[in-house]
Design a protein around this motif. Structure first.
Motif, PDB file in Angstrom:
ATOM      1  N   LEU A 101     -84.347 -41.854 -86.109  1.00 46.89           N
ATOM      2  CA  LEU A 101     -84.469 -42.874 -85.062  1.00 46.89           C
ATOM      3  C   LEU A 101     -85.079 -44.150 -85.638  1.00 46.89           C
ATOM      4  CD1 LEU A 101     -84.217 -43.845 -82.181  1.00 46.89           C
ATOM      5  CD2 LEU A 101     -86.354 -42.632 -81.639  1.00 46.89           C
ATOM      6  N   ALA A 102     -86.083 -44.012 -86.479  1.00 45.07           N
ATOM      7  CA  ALA A 102     -86.709 -45.182 -87.112  1.00 45.07           C
ATOM      8  C   ALA A 102     -85.694 -45.950 -87.946  1.00 45.07           C
ATOM      9  CB  ALA A 102     -87.882 -44.735 -87.981  1.00 45.07           C
ATOM     10  N   THR A 103     -84.836 -45.236 -88.671  1.00 40.27           N
ATOM     11  CA  THR A 103     -83.812 -45.886 -89.496  1.00 40.27           C
ATOM     12  C   THR A 103     -82.883 -46.727 -88.643  1.00 40.27           C
ATOM     13  OG1 THR A 103     -83.865 -44.070 -91.107  1.00 40.27           O
ATOM     14  CG2 THR A 103     -81.895 -45.464 -91.083  1.00 40.27           C
ATOM     15  N   VAL A 104     -82.421 -46.159 -87.550  1.00 39.13           N
ATOM     16  CA  VAL A 104     -81.514 -46.888 -86.651  1.00 39.13           C
ATOM     17  C   VAL A 104     -82.198 -48.143 -86.118  1.00 39.13           C
ATOM     18  CG1 VAL A 104     -80.241 -46.783 -84.479  1.00 39.13           C
ATOM     19  CG2 VAL A 104     -80.274 -44.790 -85.999  1.00 39.13           C
ATOM     20  N   LEU A 105     -83.436 -48.009 -85.685  1.00 41.44           N
ATOM     21  CA  LEU A 105     -84.164 -49.145 -85.100  1.00 41.44           C
ATOM     22  C   LEU A 105     -84.425 -50.230 -86.138  1.00 41.44           C
ATOM     23  CD1 LEU A 105     -86.645 -47.083 -82.902  1.00 41.44           C
ATOM     24  CD2 LEU A 105     -84.752 -48.493 -82.067  1.00 41.44           C
ATOM     25  N   VAL A 106     -84.836 -49.842 -87.333  1.00 44.16           N
ATOM     26  CA  VAL A 106     -85.125 -50.827 -88.380  1.00 44.16           C
ATOM     27  C   VAL A 106     -83.856 -51.584 -88.772  1.00 44.16           C
ATOM     28  CG1 VAL A 106     -85.774 -51.101 -90.812  1.00 44.16           C
ATOM     29  CG2 VAL A 106     -87.173 -49.684 -89.295  1.00 44.16           C
ATOM     30  N   LEU A 107     -82.758 -50.843 -88.985  1.00 41.64           N
ATOM     31  CA  LEU A 107     -81.524 -51.481 -89.429  1.00 41.64           C
ATOM     32  C   LEU A 107     -80.871 -52.324 -88.344  1.00 41.64           C
ATOM     33  CD1 LEU A 107     -79.836 -48.784 -91.700  1.00 41.64           C
ATOM     34  CD2 LEU A 107     -81.325 -50.675 -92.327  1.00 41.64           C
ATOM     35  N   SER A 108     -81.205 -52.071 -87.090  1.00 43.55           N
ATOM     36  CA  SER A 108     -80.657 -52.887 -86.000  1.00 43.55           C
ATOM     37  C   SER A 108     -81.563 -54.064 -85.657  1.00 43.55           C
ATOM     38  CB  SER A 108     -80.404 -52.028 -84.759  1.00 43.55           C
ATOM     39  OG  SER A 108     -81.617 -51.476 -84.262  1.00 43.55           O
ATOM     40  N   GLY A 109     -82.628 -54.253 -86.450  1.00 40.73           N
ATOM     41  CA  GLY A 109     -83.506 -55.403 -86.258  1.00 40.73           C
ATOM     42  C   GLY A 109     -84.652 -55.178 -85.295  1.00 40.73           C
ATOM     43  N   ARG A 110     -84.784 -53.976 -84.769  1.00 41.23           N
ATOM     44  CA  ARG A 110     -85.874 -53.677 -83.832  1.00 41.23           C
ATOM     45  C   ARG A 110     -87.011 -53.020 -84.621  1.00 41.23           C
ATOM     46  NH1 ARG A 110     -82.038 -50.386 -80.014  1.00 41.23           N
ATOM     47  NH2 ARG A 110     -83.953 -49.740 -78.948  1.00 41.23           N
ATOM     48  N   LEU A 153     -77.358 -40.544 -81.006  1.00 42.37           N
ATOM     49  CA  LEU A 153     -77.525 -39.305 -81.771  1.00 42.37           C
ATOM     50  C   LEU A 153     -78.979 -39.100 -82.177  1.00 42.37           C
ATOM     51  CD1 LEU A 153     -74.369 -39.642 -84.039  1.00 42.37           C
ATOM     52  CD2 LEU A 153     -74.728 -37.879 -82.299  1.00 42.37           C
ATOM     53  N   ALA A 154     -79.640 -40.169 -82.621  1.00 43.30           N
ATOM     54  CA  ALA A 154     -81.030 -40.049 -83.070  1.00 43.30           C
ATOM     55  C   ALA A 154     -81.947 -39.670 -81.909  1.00 43.30           C
ATOM     56  CB  ALA A 154     -81.484 -41.359 -83.696  1.00 43.30           C
ATOM     57  N   ARG A 155     -81.735 -40.292 -80.773  1.00 42.97           N
ATOM     58  CA  ARG A 155     -82.586 -39.953 -79.610  1.00 42.97           C
ATOM     59  C   ARG A 155     -82.317 -38.524 -79.137  1.00 42.97           C
ATOM     60  NH1 ARG A 155     -85.747 -43.915 -78.200  1.00 42.97           N
ATOM     61  NH2 ARG A 155     -85.190 -46.086 -78.633  1.00 42.97           N
ATOM     62  N   ARG A 156     -81.086 -38.062 -79.291  1.00 41.81           N
ATOM     63  CA  ARG A 156     -80.790 -36.673 -78.948  1.00 41.81           C
ATOM     64  C   ARG A 156     -81.531 -35.741 -79.894  1.00 41.81           C
ATOM     65  NH1 ARG A 156     -74.714 -35.868 -78.682  1.00 41.81           N
ATOM     66  NH2 ARG A 156     -75.038 -37.118 -76.809  1.00 41.81           N
ATOM     67  N   ALA A 157     -81.548 -36.097 -81.188  1.00 44.73           N
ATOM     68  CA  ALA A 157     -82.260 -35.266 -82.164  1.00 44.73           C
ATOM     69  C   ALA A 157     -83.745 -35.205 -81.840  1.00 44.73           C
ATOM     70  CB  ALA A 157     -82.045 -35.827 -83.572  1.00 44.73           C
ATOM     71  N   VAL A 158     -84.325 -36.343 -81.452  1.00 42.73           N
ATOM     72  CA  VAL A 158     -85.752 -36.374 -81.102  1.00 42.73           C
ATOM     73  C   VAL A 158     -86.013 -35.552 -79.845  1.00 42.73           C
ATOM     74  CG1 VAL A 158     -87.620 -37.875 -80.301  1.00 42.73           C
ATOM     75  CG2 VAL A 158     -86.219 -38.561 -82.266  1.00 42.73           C
ATOM     76  N   ALA A 174     -76.808 -39.797 -87.359  1.00 39.30           N
ATOM     77  CA  ALA A 174     -77.430 -41.054 -86.924  1.00 39.30           C
ATOM     78  C   ALA A 174     -77.778 -41.924 -88.119  1.00 39.30           C
ATOM     79  CB  ALA A 174     -78.683 -40.751 -86.103  1.00 39.30           C
ATOM     80  N   GLU A 175     -78.376 -41.333 -89.153  1.00 44.16           N
ATOM     81  CA  GLU A 175     -78.732 -42.106 -90.344  1.00 44.16           C
ATOM     82  C   GLU A 175     -77.481 -42.665 -91.026  1.00 44.16           C
ATOM     83  OE1 GLU A 175     -82.935 -40.598 -92.080  1.00 44.16           O
ATOM     84  OE2 GLU A 175     -81.254 -39.272 -92.510  1.00 44.16           O
ATOM     85  N   ARG A 176     -76.417 -41.885 -91.053  1.00 44.34           N
ATOM     86  CA  ARG A 176     -75.189 -42.329 -91.710  1.00 44.34           C
ATOM     87  C   ARG A 176     -74.506 -43.456 -90.945  1.00 44.34           C
ATOM     88  NH1 ARG A 176     -73.775 -40.598 -95.946  1.00 44.34           N
ATOM     89  NH2 ARG A 176     -74.536 -38.716 -96.923  1.00 44.34           N
ATOM     90  N   LEU A 177     -74.637 -43.446 -89.622  1.00 46.32           N
ATOM     91  CA  LEU A 177     -73.959 -44.444 -88.792  1.00 46.32           C
ATOM     92  C   LEU A 177     -74.821 -45.669 -88.507  1.00 46.32           C
ATOM     93  CD1 LEU A 177     -72.312 -42.025 -86.190  1.00 46.32           C
ATOM     94  CD2 LEU A 177     -71.108 -43.374 -87.907  1.00 46.32           C
ATOM     95  N   ALA A 178     -76.081 -45.632 -88.919  1.00 43.87           N
ATOM     96  CA  ALA A 178     -77.039 -46.678 -88.540  1.00 43.87           C
ATOM     97  C   ALA A 178     -76.566 -48.079 -88.883  1.00 43.87           C
ATOM     98  CB  ALA A 178     -78.400 -46.402 -89.185  1.00 43.87           C
ATOM     99  N   ALA A 179     -75.894 -48.233 -90.022  1.00 45.46           N
ATOM    100  CA  ALA A 179     -75.481 -49.566 -90.461  1.00 45.46           C
ATOM    101  C   ALA A 179     -74.123 -49.989 -89.919  1.00 45.46           C
ATOM    102  CB  ALA A 179     -75.455 -49.620 -91.986  1.00 45.46           C
ATOM    103  N   THR A 180     -73.366 -49.032 -89.351  1.00 44.37           N
ATOM    104  CA  THR A 180     -72.001 -49.357 -88.933  1.00 44.37           C
ATOM    105  C   THR A 180     -71.742 -49.185 -87.438  1.00 44.37           C
ATOM    106  OG1 THR A 180     -71.286 -47.098 -89.483  1.00 44.37           O
ATOM    107  CG2 THR A 180     -71.054 -48.792 -91.194  1.00 44.37           C
ATOM    108  N   ASP A 181     -72.476 -48.308 -86.797  1.00 41.79           N
ATOM    109  CA  ASP A 181     -72.274 -48.056 -85.359  1.00 41.79           C
ATOM    110  C   ASP A 181     -73.638 -47.772 -84.735  1.00 41.79           C
ATOM    111  OD1 ASP A 181     -71.535 -47.304 -82.808  1.00 41.79           O
ATOM    112  OD2 ASP A 181     -69.979 -45.894 -83.446  1.00 41.79           O
ATOM    113  N   ALA A 182     -74.394 -48.851 -84.525  1.00 42.33           N
ATOM    114  CA  ALA A 182     -75.787 -48.701 -84.081  1.00 42.33           C
ATOM    115  C   ALA A 182     -75.895 -48.015 -82.729  1.00 42.33           C
ATOM    116  CB  ALA A 182     -76.456 -50.072 -84.026  1.00 42.33           C
ATOM    117  N   THR A 183     -74.949 -48.261 -81.832  1.00 44.85           N
ATOM    118  CA  THR A 183     -75.025 -47.675 -80.482  1.00 44.85           C
ATOM    119  C   THR A 183     -74.915 -46.162 -80.541  1.00 44.85           C
ATOM    120  OG1 THR A 183     -74.057 -49.670 -79.515  1.00 44.85           O
ATOM    121  CG2 THR A 183     -73.984 -47.655 -78.195  1.00 44.85           C
ATOM    122  N   ARG A 184     -73.882 -45.671 -81.241  1.00 47.04           N
ATOM    123  CA  ARG A 184     -73.734 -44.212 -81.339  1.00 47.04           C
ATOM    124  C   ARG A 184     -74.872 -43.616 -82.163  1.00 47.04           C
ATOM    125  NH1 ARG A 184     -69.921 -40.222 -84.589  1.00 47.04           N
ATOM    126  NH2 ARG A 184     -70.342 -38.358 -83.330  1.00 47.04           N
ATOM    127  N   ALA A 185     -75.277 -44.320 -83.222  1.00 49.44           N
ATOM    128  CA  ALA A 185     -76.361 -43.814 -84.063  1.00 49.44           C
ATOM    129  C   ALA A 185     -77.637 -43.625 -83.247  1.00 49.44           C
ATOM    130  CB  ALA A 185     -76.608 -44.777 -85.220  1.00 49.44           C
TER     131      ALA A 185
END
Length: 293
Positions: A100-109, A82-87, A68-79
């Motif tokens: 999950l925080a990384t994905v949300l921050v990098l997607s502007g949320r 994955l992050a929510r599954r990990a949580v 999820a962290e690796r994909l956060a900047a390139t594929d936010a939906t899949r990231a």
């Protein structure tokens, strides 16, 4: 594990790979190799191994989180999936919450991201990467003093955090402290030579302060290569070439930048300057006109 603890990472990776050959369906071994490869800076290899670990064990919380962290900047939906599954698998894992925080921050949320950051810090209050992420979120919100405190806390926990050095340098640049900015960019590059933003910003700072322009050119070219030709990096290289007295090369470089970011007015204005310097004033005026459209 002993080799890894002693910092003998190449040997650790070799022994773990041998173990994986004997047990090719063991997700935990795949994850261990991925972790070592990350420490060695072989991130593409690590990503493939995290994918392998997750395919062997879809419930592997760390593999889901790292992907999820690796994909956060390139594929936010899949990231985010994955992050929510990990949580869901490990709700008390700071690692999963940070992913999950990384994905949300990098997607502007960022409001949602900040909530996850606080949950991660409540679980692991001394995790430098979570503090760094808190600084990134504050920086994006324009809360520069909060960002500074978060990045300084990051470095108190881990002096080798290149991203924190980079962001503190950017903050110093914004407030006009060029000396501190230069030192910060240098330190970030010392720790992580492949840091494109640090190379780009150091090149631009050297240009603005009348520093070593040949080194600035080398750094700017490095940043262009590392970023696969991002417009911002091409703009910096064009500015350095212009400062070096090579308006022809600057024009070519800045035209590439404009083609990648046609709505960036600052790049169009710099291209106009380069065109005029190259003895092409009519094209320069035309470019200024496009910038005003």
């Amino acid at each position: 594990a002993l080799l890894e603890d002693r910092g003998e990472l190449d040997d650790a990776a070799r022994h773990l790979r041998r173990a994986f050959e004997l047990a090719p369906t063991n997700a935990e071994i795949a994850a261990r190799i991925a972790h070592v490869e990350e420490q060695l800076g072989r991130h593409v290899v690590a990503s493939d191994l995290w994918e392998r670990a997750r395919s062997l064990d879809p419930g592997h919380a760390v593999a889901n989180a790292r992907l999820a962290e690796r994909l956060a900047a390139t594929d936010a939906t899949r990231a985010e999936t994955l992050a929510r599954r990990a949580v869901a698998i490990a709700p008390r894992s700071a690692f999963a919450r940070r992913a999950l925080a990384t994905v949300l921050v990098l997607s502007g949320r960022r409001a949602e991201g900040r909530a996850e950051i606080e949950k991660a810090l409540s679980i692991a209050p001394d995790d430098p990467r979570t503090w760094e992420l808190r600084g990134i979120a504050a920086f994006a919100d324009g809360a520069h003093e909060d960002a500074r405190r978060a990045f300084e806390r990051t470095l108190a926990l881990d002096e080798s955090a290149a991203g924190a050095h980079l962001h503190l340098a950017m903050l110093a640049d914004l407030r006009g402290d060029v000396r501190e900015a230069l030192a910060g960019y240098e330190r970030a590059l010392e720790i992580e030579p492949g840091q494109a933003v640090a190379a780009n910003n150091l090149a631009d700072a050297l240009r603005r302060t009348g520093g070593d322009l040949q080194r600035a050119r080398a750094l700017a070219e490095q940043a262009v290569t590392l970023s696969n030709g991002r417009a911002q990096m091409l703009d910096t290289l064009g500015a350095v070439l212009l400062a070096l007295g090579d308006p022809g090369a600057a024009c070519s470089t800045l035209q590439r930048a404009v083609s990648k970011a046609p709505d960036e007015l600052a790049i169009r204005f710099r291209l106009a300057q380069a065109l005029v310097a190259a003895g092409r004033p009519i094209e320069g005026r035309r470019e200024i006109g496009r910038a005003h459209v």
